[in-house]
Design a protein around this motif. Structure first.
Motif, PDB file in Angstrom:
ATOM      1  N   HIS A 121       1.551   6.432   5.452  1.00 48.61           N
ATOM      2  CA  HIS A 121       2.350   5.211   5.322  1.00 48.61           C
ATOM      3  C   HIS A 121       3.358   5.090   6.457  1.00 48.61           C
ATOM      4  O   HIS A 121       3.576   3.996   6.991  1.00 48.61           O
TER       5      HIS A 121
ATOM      6  N   SER B 121       2.462   2.857  -2.183  1.00 48.21           N
ATOM      7  CA  SER B 121       2.258   3.790  -3.296  1.00 48.21           C
ATOM      8  C   SER B 121       0.878   4.445  -3.273  1.00 48.21           C
ATOM      9  O   SER B 121       0.656   5.458  -3.938  1.00 48.21           O
ATOM     10  N   ARG B 122      -0.068   3.883  -2.503  1.00 47.34           N
ATOM     11  CA  ARG B 122      -1.429   4.403  -2.469  1.00 47.34           C
ATOM     12  C   ARG B 122      -1.681   5.342  -1.290  1.00 47.34           C
ATOM     13  O   ARG B 122      -2.679   6.055  -1.265  1.00 47.34           O
ATOM     14  N   LEU B 123      -0.799   5.298  -0.319  1.00 49.08           N
ATOM     15  CA  LEU B 123      -0.974   6.134   0.869  1.00 49.08           C
ATOM     16  C   LEU B 123      -0.072   7.347   0.807  1.00 49.08           C
ATOM     17  O   LEU B 123       0.970   7.336   0.141  1.00 49.08           O
ATOM     18  N   SER B 124      -0.473   8.388   1.512  1.00 47.74           N
ATOM     19  CA  SER B 124       0.391   9.553   1.637  1.00 47.74           C
ATOM     20  C   SER B 124       1.625   9.177   2.453  1.00 47.74           C
ATOM     21  O   SER B 124       1.628   8.170   3.163  1.00 47.74           O
TER      22      SER B 124
ATOM     23  N   LEU C 117       0.806  -1.219   0.000  1.00 46.57           N
ATOM     24  CA  LEU C 117       0.000   0.000   0.000  1.00 46.57           C
ATOM     25  C   LEU C 117       0.843   1.275   0.000  1.00 46.57           C
ATOM     26  O   LEU C 117       0.290   2.377   0.018  1.00 46.57           O
TER      27      LEU C 117
END
Length: 311
Positions: free
Chosen positions: A38, A31-34, A29
């Motif tokens: 993260h 790359s999908r979280l700030s 995750l």
């Protein structure tokens, strides 16, 4: 060394497997979280690894190591509690005496002296605290100091020590899991209840329970978490405890409700003191009190439910 049954070893491996999955998930995750989200998630998972490995190591080494571990845990928790309280300068000698009472209290557990264990803090120490404050000669803030110190010792020492006393219960009464199984059952359900209530609340939560204390607590999260914890309690009870599945329902319900109250109570303390976390000892989790707030309520209630049900 504490005897680890096949069930307790399996339970430990399952917990480690869950942590491995969590670690892989946060990596996927990334790359999908700030960046901040993260980092917080990674800190939380890394902290869980450390906490789980420390607890498992203490349980595997033996009863003495486990008792020492819980003694240190109570000491750190009480110290953290005093660090957020408005402590009077004149009370330092009494606070030192309270620290010294922690190993005395755990001695009653080590010697399996149940009678002294149940009355040492709630009776003798409760009477000693106001007497000790009187000897210091300071009357300003006396009632607040007495109540604060009594409650601090009750929650961080007396309540938490019930987890350690589970290890002293006769192993022959619980061939499935022994004392270690009882600790795993209590701690896992307590922490799982926190996670389940959070997930249910985030997914379906609309109606807030006490927004003035904890704005994120909703009726949907509360009821959904309790239902999940109750069912899991029934499922795990025959596997790790001497309880039958239907008794596990009551144990799960008890842990679910008590965990919610414990979490909410510490939230009220933080609101009163205008702080976000009780400390910074555990990255991503705050302080020790932030992590054991639910356990302070579930431990004594589960212990006595178990003792008068199956022992």
């Amino acid at each position: 060394m504490l005897e680890l049954t096949p069930n307790t070893l399996t339970a430990m491996l399952l917990v480690l497997a869950m942590l491995v999955i969590a670690s892989l998930s946060q990596w996927l995750l990334s790359s999908r979280l700030s960046a901040d989200a993260h980092q917080e998630l990674r800190q939380r998972i890394n902290s869980w690894w450390i906490m789980v490995l420390v607890v498992f190591t203490a349980l595997m080494i033996g009863r003495t190591a486990s008792l020492i571990f819980f003694t240190i845990l109570s000491f750190i928790a009480l110290r953290e509690f005093f660090s957020i309280l408005p402590v009077r300068l004149t009370d330092r000698r009494l606070i030192l005496a309270l620290y010294l009472m922690i190993p005395v209290h755990y001695y009653w557990i080590a010697t399996d002296w149940y009678g002294m264990f149940t009355i040492f803090i709630p009776v003798y120490l409760f009477l000693m605290i106001p007497f000790g404050l009187l000897l210091l000669g300071e009357t300003k803030g006396f009632i607040r100091a007495v109540a604060s110190y009594q409650w601090a010792v009750m929650t961080t020492v007396f309540a938490i020590s019930h987890v350690a006393y589970l290890l002293m219960l006769p192993a022959e009464n619980n061939p499935a899991g022994g004392g270690v199984g009882l600790v795993l059952y209590l701690v896992f359900l307590t922490q799982f209840n926190d996670v389940a209530q959070y997930i249910w609340g985030k997914t379906f939560g609309n109606r807030k329970i006490v927004p003035g204390i904890s704005p994120n607590k909703t009726w949907e999260g509360f009821l959904g978490g309790i239902a999940t914890t109750t069912l899991l309690g029934a499922l795990l009870a025959p596997w790790l405890t001497p309880l039958l599945w239907w008794q596990g329902l009551f144990a799960g319900l008890l842990i679910g409700v008590a965990g919610f109250v414990g979490d909410l109570t510490v939230s009220a303390v933080k609101r009163d003191l205008r702080i976000k976390d009780t400390g910074r000892l555990i990255p991503g989790h705050g302080g020790i009190l932030d992590r054991i707030d639910s356990l302070m309520y579930t431990a004594p209630l589960f212990f006595h439910f178990l003792r008068y049900t199956a022992y």
